[in-house]
Design a protein around this motif. Sequence first.
Motif, PDB file in Angstrom:
ATOM      1  N   PRO A  26       3.410 -13.886  11.601  1.00 54.98           N
ATOM      2  CA  PRO A  26       3.916 -13.141  10.441  1.00 54.98           C
ATOM      3  C   PRO A  26       2.889 -12.142   9.923  1.00 54.98           C
ATOM      4  O   PRO A  26       1.698 -12.438   9.875  1.00 54.98           O
ATOM      5  CB  PRO A  26       4.185 -14.248   9.411  1.00 54.98           C
ATOM      6  CG  PRO A  26       4.324 -15.493  10.214  1.00 54.98           C
ATOM      7  CD  PRO A  26       3.395 -15.332  11.383  1.00 54.98           C
ATOM      8  N   GLY A  27       3.358 -10.971   9.571  1.00 47.80           N
ATOM      9  CA  GLY A  27       2.453  -9.948   9.061  1.00 47.80           C
ATOM     10  C   GLY A  27       3.226  -8.745   8.563  1.00 47.80           C
ATOM     11  O   GLY A  27       4.458  -8.765   8.469  1.00 47.80           O
ATOM     12  N   ALA A  28       2.487  -7.697   8.233  1.00 45.53           N
ATOM     13  CA  ALA A  28       3.097  -6.496   7.670  1.00 45.53           C
ATOM     14  C   ALA A  28       4.086  -5.849   8.637  1.00 45.53           C
ATOM     15  O   ALA A  28       5.128  -5.330   8.216  1.00 45.53           O
ATOM     16  CB  ALA A  28       2.012  -5.505   7.284  1.00 45.53           C
ATOM     17  N   ASP A  29       3.785  -5.850   9.934  1.00 52.35           N
ATOM     18  CA  ASP A  29       4.695  -5.258  10.922  1.00 52.35           C
ATOM     19  C   ASP A  29       6.055  -5.956  10.884  1.00 52.35           C
ATOM     20  O   ASP A  29       7.106  -5.304  10.892  1.00 52.35           O
ATOM     21  CB  ASP A  29       4.104  -5.379  12.336  1.00 52.35           C
ATOM     22  CG  ASP A  29       2.868  -4.516  12.524  1.00 52.35           C
ATOM     23  OD1 ASP A  29       2.688  -3.562  11.750  1.00 52.35           O
ATOM     24  OD2 ASP A  29       2.085  -4.795  13.451  1.00 52.35           O
ATOM     25  N   PHE A  30       6.028  -7.276  10.847  1.00 54.55           N
ATOM     26  CA  PHE A  30       7.268  -8.063  10.821  1.00 54.55           C
ATOM     27  C   PHE A  30       8.090  -7.739   9.570  1.00 54.55           C
ATOM     28  O   PHE A  30       9.309  -7.518   9.646  1.00 54.55           O
ATOM     29  CB  PHE A  30       6.936  -9.556  10.851  1.00 54.55           C
ATOM     30  CG  PHE A  30       8.139 -10.450  10.771  1.00 54.55           C
ATOM     31  CD1 PHE A  30       8.838 -10.804  11.915  1.00 54.55           C
ATOM     32  CD2 PHE A  30       8.568 -10.946   9.553  1.00 54.55           C
ATOM     33  CE1 PHE A  30       9.957 -11.617  11.838  1.00 54.55           C
ATOM     34  CE2 PHE A  30       9.678 -11.760   9.470  1.00 54.55           C
ATOM     35  CZ  PHE A  30      10.373 -12.098  10.615  1.00 54.55           C
ATOM     36  N   VAL A  31       7.430  -7.697   8.431  1.00 55.35           N
ATOM     37  CA  VAL A  31       8.135  -7.430   7.178  1.00 55.35           C
ATOM     38  C   VAL A  31       8.723  -6.021   7.189  1.00 55.35           C
ATOM     39  O   VAL A  31       9.854  -5.794   6.743  1.00 55.35           O
ATOM     40  CB  VAL A  31       7.199  -7.620   5.972  1.00 55.35           C
ATOM     41  CG1 VAL A  31       7.925  -7.305   4.671  1.00 55.35           C
ATOM     42  CG2 VAL A  31       6.678  -9.052   5.930  1.00 55.35           C
ATOM     43  N   MET A  32       7.981  -5.050   7.718  1.00 51.55           N
ATOM     44  CA  MET A  32       8.452  -3.671   7.715  1.00 51.55           C
ATOM     45  C   MET A  32       9.658  -3.489   8.633  1.00 51.55           C
ATOM     46  O   MET A  32      10.625  -2.797   8.281  1.00 51.55           O
ATOM     47  CB  MET A  32       7.323  -2.731   8.142  1.00 51.55           C
ATOM     48  CG  MET A  32       7.598  -1.270   7.816  1.00 51.55           C
ATOM     49  SD  MET A  32       7.681  -0.936   6.039  1.00 51.55           S
ATOM     50  CE  MET A  32       5.957  -1.085   5.578  1.00 51.55           C
ATOM     51  N   VAL A  33       9.627  -4.101   9.811  1.00 50.58           N
ATOM     52  CA  VAL A  33      10.773  -4.009  10.721  1.00 50.58           C
ATOM     53  C   VAL A  33      11.993  -4.687  10.097  1.00 50.58           C
ATOM     54  O   VAL A  33      13.121  -4.173  10.165  1.00 50.58           O
ATOM     55  CB  VAL A  33      10.443  -4.642  12.091  1.00 50.58           C
ATOM     56  CG1 VAL A  33      11.700  -4.763  12.951  1.00 50.58           C
ATOM     57  CG2 VAL A  33       9.392  -3.821  12.815  1.00 50.58           C
ATOM     58  N   THR A  34      11.782  -5.837   9.480  1.00 53.61           N
ATOM     59  CA  THR A  34      12.875  -6.543   8.810  1.00 53.61           C
ATOM     60  C   THR A  34      13.461  -5.685   7.700  1.00 53.61           C
ATOM     61  O   THR A  34      14.692  -5.564   7.560  1.00 53.61           O
ATOM     62  CB  THR A  34      12.376  -7.882   8.230  1.00 53.61           C
ATOM     63  OG1 THR A  34      11.881  -8.692   9.306  1.00 53.61           O
ATOM     64  CG2 THR A  34      13.499  -8.617   7.525  1.00 53.61           C
ATOM     65  N   ASN A 127       1.292  -0.191  11.629  1.00 51.85           N
ATOM     66  CA  ASN A 127       0.441  -0.843  12.619  1.00 51.85           C
ATOM     67  C   ASN A 127      -0.913  -0.164  12.748  1.00 51.85           C
ATOM     68  O   ASN A 127      -1.943  -0.837  12.871  1.00 51.85           O
ATOM     69  CB  ASN A 127       1.126  -0.877  13.982  1.00 51.85           C
ATOM     70  CG  ASN A 127       0.338  -1.669  14.998  1.00 51.85           C
ATOM     71  OD1 ASN A 127      -0.481  -1.125  15.730  1.00 51.85           O
ATOM     72  ND2 ASN A 127       0.561  -2.979  15.040  1.00 51.85           N
ATOM     73  N   ALA A 128      -0.933   1.157  12.696  1.00 48.60           N
ATOM     74  CA  ALA A 128      -2.194   1.891  12.867  1.00 48.60           C
ATOM     75  C   ALA A 128      -3.195   1.538  11.766  1.00 48.60           C
ATOM     76  O   ALA A 128      -4.401   1.494  12.013  1.00 48.60           O
ATOM     77  CB  ALA A 128      -1.937   3.395  12.886  1.00 48.60           C
ATOM     78  N   LEU A 129      -2.688   1.278  10.553  1.00 46.78           N
ATOM     79  CA  LEU A 129      -3.572   0.965   9.431  1.00 46.78           C
ATOM     80  C   LEU A 129      -3.633  -0.531   9.146  1.00 46.78           C
ATOM     81  O   LEU A 129      -4.058  -0.945   8.066  1.00 46.78           O
ATOM     82  CB  LEU A 129      -3.098   1.714   8.177  1.00 46.78           C
ATOM     83  CG  LEU A 129      -3.171   3.245   8.238  1.00 46.78           C
ATOM     84  CD1 LEU A 129      -2.654   3.855   6.946  1.00 46.78           C
ATOM     85  CD2 LEU A 129      -4.599   3.707   8.515  1.00 46.78           C
ATOM     86  N   ASN A 130      -3.211  -1.334  10.112  1.00 44.56           N
ATOM     87  CA  ASN A 130      -3.209  -2.786   9.939  1.00 44.56           C
ATOM     88  C   ASN A 130      -4.550  -3.361  10.404  1.00 44.56           C
ATOM     89  O   ASN A 130      -4.823  -3.421  11.600  1.00 44.56           O
ATOM     90  CB  ASN A 130      -2.070  -3.402  10.744  1.00 44.56           C
ATOM     91  CG  ASN A 130      -1.889  -4.882  10.445  1.00 44.56           C
ATOM     92  OD1 ASN A 130      -2.747  -5.514   9.835  1.00 44.56           O
ATOM     93  ND2 ASN A 130      -0.775  -5.437  10.866  1.00 44.56           N
TER      94      ASN A 130
END
Length: 212
Positions: A26-34, A127-130
């Motif tokens: 779980p992370g920011a990428d997952f939340v953003m795609v959701t 993702n680039a700024l993750n």
Amino acid sequence: MPFDVITYLPEIISVTVIAIFMSISPGADFVMVTKNSLFHDRKAGLYSALGISLAIWMHVTYSIAGLAIVIANSPLLFSLIKYLGGAYLVYMGWKTFQSGSDIRIEQGDDKPTLSNFSAFKTGVITNALNPKTTIFFLSIFTQVITPDTPILIQLLYGAIISIAHLLWFSLVAICVTHPLSLTLFNRYKVTIERVIGVVLIGFGLKVAFSTF
């Protein structure tokens, strides 16, 4: 110089396993795609997944170029990545939290539009700024990979990581836009909106103030 791929098979397996777990954690990428999948449509989620997959190659590029070592030894540069990434997530989280949309989303209905490029760009930036992804590449390219690892093998590792992210987040986009998921979304839309907003803000603050 020619090289035997079999020699690097243990590394390939290690990178593949790590990439899979890194993708599904779980992370920011997952939340953003959701978020993009639910509040817009499946295509927005898929383009976000594509953006994340492309952003992986940015990390691959600077790692192969040796900049991973520079970042690892430059607190200022790493802090800049952290704060930019954190600020972006807080901004997106706040926008989501206070959107207050009352639109119901049904399969086949017109939905709030998000251009393909905007969805793609969101995936790239997230993702680039993750920093979590940056830390991942710092560990892969400074510990698993040696200076003697051929460039083609390093590119293969990059492809494995990129494809793992593309497949996982495409699956996320497809699952959350299933009719059953949309029914639940319509029932609890305001709550989901606010929860996703708070989670994004939380990730942003965690990124900005974490020492990793």
